[in-house]
Design an enzyme around this catalytic site. Structure first.
Site, mmCIF file in Angstrom:
data_model
loop_
_atom_site.group_PDB
_atom_site.id
_atom_site.type_symbol
_atom_site.label_atom_id
_atom_site.label_comp_id
_atom_site.label_asym_id
_atom_site.label_seq_id
_atom_site.Cartn_x
_atom_site.Cartn_y
_atom_site.Cartn_z
ATOM 1 N N HIS A 112 0.700 -1.363 0.001
ATOM 2 C CA HIS A 112 0.031 -0.091 0.197
ATOM 3 C C HIS A 112 1.063 1.235 0.134
ATOM 4 C CE1 HIS A 112 -3.570 -2.159 0.284
ATOM 5 N NE2 HIS A 112 -3.267 -2.829 1.477
ATOM 6 N N ASP A 151 -2.743 -10.256 -3.070
ATOM 7 C CA ASP A 151 -3.423 -9.841 -1.836
ATOM 8 C C ASP A 151 -4.699 -9.370 -2.056
ATOM 9 O OD1 ASP A 151 -2.162 -8.952 0.997
ATOM 10 O OD2 ASP A 151 -3.865 -7.720 0.525
ATOM 11 N N HIS A 153 -6.429 -7.086 -0.631
ATOM 12 C CA HIS A 153 -6.586 -5.635 -0.775
ATOM 13 C C HIS A 153 -6.075 -5.136 -2.034
ATOM 14 C CE1 HIS A 153 -6.600 -6.585 3.516
ATOM 15 N NE2 HIS A 153 -7.827 -5.652 3.617
ATOM 16 N N ASP A 240 -4.617 -12.858 2.530
ATOM 17 C CA ASP A 240 -5.933 -12.480 3.059
ATOM 18 C C ASP A 240 -7.015 -13.035 2.442
ATOM 19 O OD1 ASP A 240 -4.977 -10.606 1.616
ATOM 20 O OD2 ASP A 240 -4.876 -8.862 2.914
HETATM 21 ZN ZN LIG Z 1 -4.015 -7.428 2.430
#
Ligand SMILES: [Zn+2]
Ligand SMILES: [Zn+2]
Lengths: 437, 568
Positions: A112, A151, A153, A240
């Site tokens: 991120h 991932d 996200h 995740d």
């Molecule tokens: Zn994540």
């Protein structure tokens, strides 16, 4: 005797003494059970599996990627430097052919973290994969890189760093941004004007199961990689998507992760998120390691695995198939998209607001990029962070053409020093990072 | 007075030590087909005219286990493993009497799948039909919860004479190594038992009433009784004996390298402040990997009798040994021939050594003198390279915390201790090449037996406390105790310390020789849904290898006896 079909390097750096704060998901305990599982399985005793030691990266390694504000020391800890160093150690071993593939099981994560970093976003401060990729571009003969972010996200940091880079194919598959942090990564986000189509963002509906992930892999990701012909493939291996992850809503499992890894064949995998630390990570990481090494992983199954509960609903399947159609249409149209993105020499502007949830900072950006058909195009970003500093950052891309190099210095020289806390030039071709004084 | 006896592959060394120093030392050939006779011969020579009541300690190091493995004389034993998810346990099959069964424990020690008694009883029946009387039972994560191993033992205890359980061998995680270690213990058990009972009986007949200590691979001792549970720990005690024999001469507060230069190999070990470094998990030799606590010793194929030849234009030394040096009637040139030819060594046949050097000189296109110098220098260089390689590998071992990473202690030897037959001839050159102060250990030819005699009793214990599950456990000792959520770091350390002392005394330790240290400490908060649920503590503690206090000074009275220094 058990022997890896592909010589595989592992860096294991669980940072057992580092946390964002004591009850934060990104805390000491996160890789404890993974380490226990991997150790109990005797992974490091397997012939063809090598445990490598991470090295610390330095400021110059960070400055090839980021503009850290107010400076590198203020937003990183040793743990970040070791974590990125772990990714670099794997990359070195792969590039020097000491191993065929490698996996950096490191924390904290980084996907991120964007090009400009005023602090922590989504538990990330600096971007491990980008630092590693730019390290190997500098030290080895590597130009074209594919980064596949699996991932759950959206890998918005990596997406941002490679937004204007036509030599990096960045693909992120993630839970639909309307239902999950950071709320971005929609199908229309395809990269900057000089690199349209080299960023592919594939949102998946909540409830996507193994079948859906493998469908996207086989119908979009693998064909795009094949057409792109990267020198190396990097996997941001977030875990995740697991059906037990407390932060997300997917139905992926250890077998699915191992299958994905086997099919994707990444040269380098770097651990990202994954917060089901007891029920998922030990099995998912074991599955990924064994798939990378070419070992039989068929018995790596979560104790509570129940395939019936992990069926994918028909409307989810339908949604995924539609998304894949849209993405493939963009991908097939990428040359045309770039042609019609503007005239060479023109300057295009973009305005953005970026929120740093981990450190509670709001940043405003105004970006200006030179349209170019010959390289990624020089750009400048005027960034104001609240709280934080106001800077002008100029980036000359690694493989910049002559005009873009000149444009970069023009932008840098023209910036009034008084107006900003810092005026910075990131001159990639010369491997320079200069701050106006 | 104390006795140390080291049965080596080719000869057996024995010493009798008093507080005044080395009273007697002998060297007899080892009869590998009858080690018991060899040991008895050693004792008979040592004890001649000595009042038996004066003997206060006996330590024996043998190659019994190693021989049994090499000669494939292991007993047939049964093995039952339960694995749960992960790598297929079929990969760790020991032999045809290996059975994987249902049942699973996870990384936190929670049962995930129960055992199937019917399946286990059927397997036991098939083993009984093959007259198998010794059984090994190993579960994945049994060191986190030994319930399944204990349940299988209780189910089958009337059907087998001896049952070895995985969680007893070590507190370390590593399922494949746990299987290999239990299997080794089980497979050498009968031989070990019979051998040491015979030794004990014959010593008793001589009037010796004191308990016998046996040397382990970690350079410490255990008593006969403890050895019956872990006979595999006696493997590779020979190299450990030599390292222990050098400790008295190592500097304190400094790192030292011990190089034991033999005919075929050089064994390398590292001492930090007089304490030898241990393998992190256990012995590994080639493909064989175990959880047996062991000194970190690396054996490399370079020694006095290494085969010297010229390949193309390059001089090659080792790793094979074709036989003794030509100067001693061997078939091919060796570094020893170079020593004899250069007159650094006074024994051996000069003419034969010269012939060897001429062979090499011809192939290299230089003089025998130049060839001998080249061989001599290259041998020393190779030994040093191997030693540096070991140091490098120890220093590049990964760590798992930011603190350890930044602290990063690096081994930097400032002293070299040489042992073994040819050691004295190499010392000066090794010092010159390495720039590190180099010393030959006095009485180096029997340093192994002295090391055995003076080694203290060692042991290790691992405690795991989980305040969420409200229990503390030390699987090696079958210890479990309820704890409260208030359990602290001090409680964890104190509990471990108590258990360690108890274990050490049970293994024959002397209270004045309890050099205790924490070798691993970890503590984690268990957090679920942003709220703390408890803590996990892991403590590993050891009585570290070293010399017994009462006799440590003895080493400084040990001088070289020229009678046994001859020959390599
Ligand atoms: Zn994540
Ligand atoms: Zn350009």
């Amino acid at each position: 005797m058990l022997k890896a079909a592909h010589k595989t390097g592992l860096v294991f750096f669980p940072a057992f003494d580092w946390a964002i704060d004591p009850t934060h998901p990104e805390r000491e305990e996160r890789l404890l059970y993974t380490q226990d599982q991997v150790t109990e399985e005797g992974i490091f005793d397997i012939e063809g599996i090598l445990e490598l030691k991470p090295d610390l990266i330095n400021n110059q390694d960070i400055q090839r990627v980021h503009f850290c504000l107010p400076d590198e020391e203020s937003i990183t800890t040793e743990s970040h430097l070791i974590s990125a160093g772990g990714a670099v150690a794997i990359a070195q071993a792969v590039m020097e052919k000491r191993v065929k593939r490698g996996f950096a099981l490191v924390r904290p994560p980084g996907h991120h973290a964007m090009r400009i970093s005023h602090g922590g976003r989504g538990f990330c401060h600096i971007n491990m994969e980008a630092i590693m990729v730019e390290y190997i571009r500098r030290h080895y003969d590597v130009k074209r890189v594919a980064i596949i972010d699996t991932d759950c996200h959206h890998g918005d940091g990596t997406n941002d760093i490679y937004w204007h880079d036509p030599d990096t194919l960045f693909i992120s598959i993630h839970q639909d941004g309307r239902t999950l942090y950071p709320g971005s990564g929609f199908t229309g986000e395809l990269g900057g004007p000089n690199a349209l189509g080299s960023n592919l963002n594939i949102p998946l509906p909540p409830g996507t199961a193994t079948q859906g992930y493998l469908y996207v892999l086989e119908n979009t990701i693998l064909p795009a990689i094949e057409a792109f012909k990267p020198d190396i493939i990097v996997n941001s291996a977030g875990q995740d998507n697991h059906y037990t992850d407390p932060l997300t809503n997917m139905k992926f499992c250890a077998q699915g992760y191992a299958d994905l890894t086997r099919l994707l064949k990444p040269d380098i995998a770097v651990l990202e998120g994954g917060y089901a630390i007891e029920g998922a990570l030990p099995y998912v990481n074991l599955g990924i390691i064994m798939a990378l090494a070419g070992l039989d992983y068929s018995r790596v199954v979560e104790p509570n695995y129940n395939p019936e509960k992990l069926q994918q609903a028909p409307h989810v399947t339908e949604k995924i198939e539609k998304t894949v159609e849209i993405i493939n249409a963009h991908w097939n149209n990428r040359h045309h998209l770039r042609e019609s993105a503007g005239s060479p020499g023109d300057i295009q502007e973009r305005h953005r607001e970026i929120y740093y949830d981990t450190d509670n900072i709001l940043e405003r950006q105004q970006e200006k990029i030179r349209i170019c058909r010959e390289c990624g195009g020089t750009f400048q970003i005027e960034s104001t962070a609240m709280p934080g500093s106001r800077v002008l950052a100029v980036h000359i891309p690694q493989y910049a053409c002559h005009s873009c190099r000149e444009k970069g210095y023009e932008m840098y020289d023209a910036a009034p020093k008084k107006k900003y806390d810092k005026v910075i030039l990131q001159d990639k071709p010369q491997d320079r990072y200069v701050i106006k004084s | 007075m104390i006795i140390g006896l080291d049965v080596g592959g080719t000869h057996t060394d024995a010493v009798l030590l008093s507080k005044q120093g080395l009273e007697r030392q002998i060297k007899v050939p080892t009869d590998t087909s009858n080690l018991f006779e060899t040991v008895l011969t050693g004792f008979n020579h040592l004890l001649e005219d000595i009042p038996i009541g004066k003997i206060k300690r006996v330590v024996i190091s043998t190659t019994l286990t190693t021989n049994a493995i090499v000669q494939k004389e292991l007993n047939t034993v049964g093995t039952i493993v339960s694995s749960g998810p992960g790598i297929d346990p079929e990969w760790y099959r020991t032999d045809e009497n290996y059975h994987a069964v249902e049942g699973s424990i996870d990384h936190r020690g929670r049962e995930r799948e129960p055992l199937n008694h019917k399946q286990i009883l059927a397997i036991a029946k098939s083993m009984k039909e093959k007259d198998i009387t010794t059984l090994g039972v190993i579960g994945k994560f049994s060191v986190r919860n030994p319930a399944h191993e204990l349940e299988i033992r209780d189910l089958l205890k009337d059907q087998f004479d001896t049952i070895f359980l995985g969680h007893h061998v070590s507190g370390n995680l590593n399922f494949p190594r746990r299987i290999a270690t239990v299997h080794l213990n089980a497979a050498v058990y009968e031989m070990h038992r019979d051998f040491f009972h015979a030794v004990k009986n014959s010593l008793e007949q001589k009037g010796l009433q004191i308990p016998i200590q046996i040397l382990k691979a970690d350079g410490g001792t255990m008593n006969l009784e403890s050895s019956m549970s872990f006979p595999g720990q006696t493997i590779l005690s020979g190299p450990a004996a030599s390292v222990m024999g050098s400790i008295a001469y190592a500097p304190g507060d400094m790192d030292a390298m011990v190089l034991d230069i033999g005919g075929t190999t050089t064994d390398i070990a590292i001492l930090v402040d007089k304490v030898p470094l241990l393998e992190p998990l256990g012995i590994r030799r080639g493909k064989y990997k175990s959880l047996i606590r062991s000194l970190k010793t690396h054996s490399r194929g370079i020694g006095g009798d290494s085969h010297v030849r010229v390949d193309g234009n390059t001089l090659k030394i080792g790793p094979e040994r074709l036989g003794p040096a030509m100067a001693f009637g061997g078939p091919a040139p060796t570094p020893t021939d170079a020593l004899v030819f250069l007159k650094k060594m006074n024994s051996g046949d000069q003419q034969l050594a010269q012939k060897g050097m001429e062979n090499i000189a011809q192939a290299l296109g230089n003089t025998p003198e130049a060839a001998a110098r080249a061989i001599f220098k290259q041998t020393c260089t190779m030994i040093l390279d191997q030693a540096r390689d070991l140091v490098h590998r120890i220093n590049s071992k990964p760590v798992y915390t930011v603190h350890e990473f930044l602290a990063g202690y690096a081994i930097e030897p400032q002293k070299i201790l040489l042992l073994g037959g040819p050691a004295s001839y190499f010392a000066q050159e090794i010092e010159t090449l390495s720039g590190i102060s180099t010393e030959v250990v006095p009485a180096s030819a029997v340093a192994n037996a002295i090391g055995a005699a003076l080694a203290r009793t060692t042991c290790e214990i691992t405690l795991l406390a989980d305040t969420e599950q409200k229990k503390a456990m030390a699987p090696e000792e079958d210890f479990t105790a309820p704890i409260s959520h208030k359990f602290t770091e001090e409680d964890a350390v104190e509990t471990t310390h108590e258990l360690l002392l108890k274990k050490a005394l049970k293994s024959g330790a002397d209270t004045e020789d309890m050099a205790v240290e924490i070798i691993e400490y970890q503590q984690f908060n268990i957090v679920r849904n942003f709220s703390p649920r408890g803590k996990i503590f892991k403590v590993k503690m050891q009585v570290k290898p070293g010399l017994i206090k009462a006799y440590e000074a003895v080493c400084h009275h040990c001088t070289i006896n020229p009678d046994i220094e001859k020959g390599i």
